[in-house]
Design a protein around this motif. Sequence first.
Motif, PDB file in Angstrom:
ATOM      1  N   GLN A 118      34.044  80.065  16.582  1.00 32.32           N
ATOM      2  CA  GLN A 118      32.954  79.966  15.608  1.00 32.32           C
ATOM      3  C   GLN A 118      32.000  78.805  15.897  1.00 32.32           C
ATOM      4  O   GLN A 118      30.829  78.864  15.544  1.00 32.32           O
ATOM      5  CB  GLN A 118      33.521  79.834  14.192  1.00 32.32           C
ATOM      6  N   ASP A 119      32.492  77.753  16.540  1.00 36.08           N
ATOM      7  CA  ASP A 119      31.631  76.611  16.825  1.00 36.08           C
ATOM      8  C   ASP A 119      30.868  76.748  18.133  1.00 36.08           C
ATOM      9  O   ASP A 119      30.036  75.911  18.467  1.00 36.08           O
ATOM     10  CB  ASP A 119      32.460  75.327  16.864  1.00 36.08           C
ATOM     11  N   GLN A 120      31.182  77.777  18.900  1.00 41.67           N
ATOM     12  CA  GLN A 120      30.540  77.928  20.208  1.00 41.67           C
ATOM     13  C   GLN A 120      29.349  78.875  20.172  1.00 41.67           C
ATOM     14  O   GLN A 120      28.720  79.114  21.199  1.00 41.67           O
ATOM     15  CB  GLN A 120      31.567  78.448  21.224  1.00 41.67           C
ATOM     16  N   MET A 121      29.047  79.430  19.014  1.00 41.14           N
ATOM     17  CA  MET A 121      27.971  80.411  18.904  1.00 41.14           C
ATOM     18  C   MET A 121      28.194  81.554  19.878  1.00 41.14           C
ATOM     19  O   MET A 121      27.270  82.069  20.504  1.00 41.14           O
ATOM     20  CB  MET A 121      26.615  79.751  19.149  1.00 41.14           C
ATOM     21  N   CYS A 122      29.466  81.932  20.032  1.00 41.16           N
ATOM     22  CA  CYS A 122      29.824  83.039  20.918  1.00 41.16           C
ATOM     23  C   CYS A 122      29.153  84.322  20.443  1.00 41.16           C
ATOM     24  O   CYS A 122      28.682  85.120  21.236  1.00 41.16           O
ATOM     25  CB  CYS A 122      31.345  83.199  20.929  1.00 41.16           C
ATOM     26  N   VAL A 123      29.135  84.483  19.125  1.00 40.43           N
ATOM     27  CA  VAL A 123      28.402  85.580  18.496  1.00 40.43           C
ATOM     28  C   VAL A 123      27.809  85.022  17.209  1.00 40.43           C
ATOM     29  O   VAL A 123      28.266  84.008  16.691  1.00 40.43           O
ATOM     30  CB  VAL A 123      29.317  86.783  18.162  1.00 40.43           C
ATOM     31  N   SER A 124      26.787  85.670  16.697  1.00 45.05           N
ATOM     32  CA  SER A 124      26.274  85.263  15.394  1.00 45.05           C
ATOM     33  C   SER A 124      27.352  85.537  14.359  1.00 45.05           C
ATOM     34  O   SER A 124      28.144  86.460  14.496  1.00 45.05           O
ATOM     35  CB  SER A 124      24.995  86.032  15.059  1.00 45.05           C
ATOM     36  N   SER A 125      27.414  84.717  13.341  1.00 43.81           N
ATOM     37  CA  SER A 125      28.493  84.808  12.364  1.00 43.81           C
ATOM     38  C   SER A 125      28.565  86.199  11.738  1.00 43.81           C
ATOM     39  O   SER A 125      27.625  86.652  11.084  1.00 43.81           O
ATOM     40  CB  SER A 125      28.278  83.773  11.250  1.00 43.81           C
ATOM     41  N   PRO A 126      29.674  86.913  11.956  1.00 43.02           N
ATOM     42  CA  PRO A 126      29.803  88.262  11.391  1.00 43.02           C
ATOM     43  C   PRO A 126      29.749  88.237   9.863  1.00 43.02           C
ATOM     44  O   PRO A 126      30.254  87.313   9.220  1.00 43.02           O
ATOM     45  CB  PRO A 126      31.187  88.716  11.881  1.00 43.02           C
ATOM     46  N   LEU A 127      29.123  89.256   9.280  1.00 41.63           N
ATOM     47  CA  LEU A 127      28.961  89.307   7.834  1.00 41.63           C
ATOM     48  C   LEU A 127      30.287  89.358   7.091  1.00 41.63           C
ATOM     49  O   LEU A 127      30.361  88.957   5.928  1.00 41.63           O
ATOM     50  CB  LEU A 127      28.105  90.530   7.454  1.00 41.63           C
TER      51      LEU A 127
END
Length: 610
Positions: A153-162
Amino acid sequence: MYGILLFLTFGSIIVPQHGANISASEFAVTTLTNEIFEWVKNGVMSQKFTNIIGDLAIPTEMQRIDWTKLSGSKASAFCIICKSLTKAIINLRRTGTPVEVIQQTVINLCTRLNLQTEPVCRGVVNLNTPVVLYIIDNDVTINEHDVCGLLLQDQMCVSSPLRYEWTININTEPPKLITKQPSQKSLKILQITDLHYDPLYEPGGNAGCDEPTCCRRGQNKTGGNTLKAGYWGDFNNCDVPWHAVVDALDHMKEQHQNIDLIYFTGDVIDHGVWETSREGNTKSLVKNFNKMKDIFGDTQIYPIVGNHEPNPVNLFAPNDIKDDQLSTRWLYQLLADLWINYGWLPESTRETILRGGYYTLSPQEGFRIIAINNNVCYVYNWWLIYKPNDPSGQLQWLENTLLKAENDNESVHILGHIPSGDSTCQHTWSREYRRIINRYSHIITAQFNGHTHNDEFNVFYDLNDKTKLINVAWNGGSITPYAYLNPNYKIYIADSNTYVVEDIETWMYNLTNANETPEKRPLWFNSYSFKNEYKLSDLSNESLNKIIVDMAKGSPILEVYHKNFFKHAAPELEKECDKPCLQSYVCRIVTTSSDNMNDCEYFKTINSST
């Protein structure tokens, strides 16, 4: 490994050019996933696949680092690994691949990527398979973005899922101010945390093993190890033997005859996460809590659950999971029975312990203890992928409990294992917890955490005023030396009417010296008084804010804090820590919500202006 993006882009994978609707990273993930799928289908690893895996394989020295905190190309590489493996597992499961084939595929990839040794990969995969497959089978919407959006979550691997976005209801009325006069009497509180007792610890064993945890029976197969496990424990990624646990508890009892309350803030179980069992964890929990009861007798102990207590480690199932092989109820039932039968907790706490491992009680009029199970926010708790919204309703319960405490004019201590601002606490849970603290900080006179093993503390600033410190969470450190730390415990002196912490003593021993004379008990000593060490007249919010501002400005007191953070352990203090390194500890102190670095950035501006 760090050139993986260039390799995937310009090497064996050709990325679509102009007009393509897919990023280089996503194209790499798709290609690698397809290679895995074809390998499983045909039993043959193509040369392209071999090259990719060879380039992705991590150096052995990176096996013990926290992958959630990587940045730059390292983070990008782990993002590709995470999404590719997750996508492959989901696709294999949903296309009817036998469980045994999925398991062996993941074990092989884990080993080839050098994520861990083969026994560790096999143990972790086998332990976690039932939960992972249940989640995949029972929510067809879950994909690799949901999984990696949690883990990284801190690596911006993906945008935060809803799926991870939710909120709780917090009372919007102005806080009801409570006035209590300080007393002339004090309350003595002992905090014990992070024992991590290892039943397999072997003095003289291998302290330089290839597994995540060393010094265990069976690791010294050749007898040729150069790092030998110390009698009282070892710095080298080792936990503690039983005699060290008993010595620590005996010393606490002998040294402090007038303890009023004991807070145990979690983690009895060792770090051998690849070979735990429900039976083994049960045996260790019973053994340790029985010893605490024997040694401390009628002194009240208020315990909480650590993230290592369940089996597999870190997994806390939603309370509507009834399958005994998946549920955490066995652990909650065990702990409720032990803690209530010892007389530590009243029967009224059983209902919420069984619901989610948390409880509240009032030891005396005007004072309330709230013990939470914030391990549910840990990003390695796979159940967050399945049901992320306020697991077990705990945060809403916390808000309701604090509102009632406010109306009843109670002062509150909160016990929680993981510091709320820890980077591994899921962002939404962490944010909502901080919102609760912001509303009820006036009645919360102290928080107590463990988990990190470091001697540290965290301060909460008002969400609407970065200069106004409103609450503090003290960390108890650890009995285990895992890793590269001296063992310690803490004594808190609190006002018996306001329950405000007035001073803290940190007790510890030098592990190197203790191991030089194994026939003698370790020499425990009072390392420092918080007030004296940091030259404070009191531990008020105003005083704590002043030393943090001084630290941010580069005061020598930050070097003192750095030394205490590692509990004077030579292996850590021998490493160089320059000014930016030291300043990172200020950020750590002021970060109490894992999704919000505003307080950290504010204190950086204080430093840059000096």
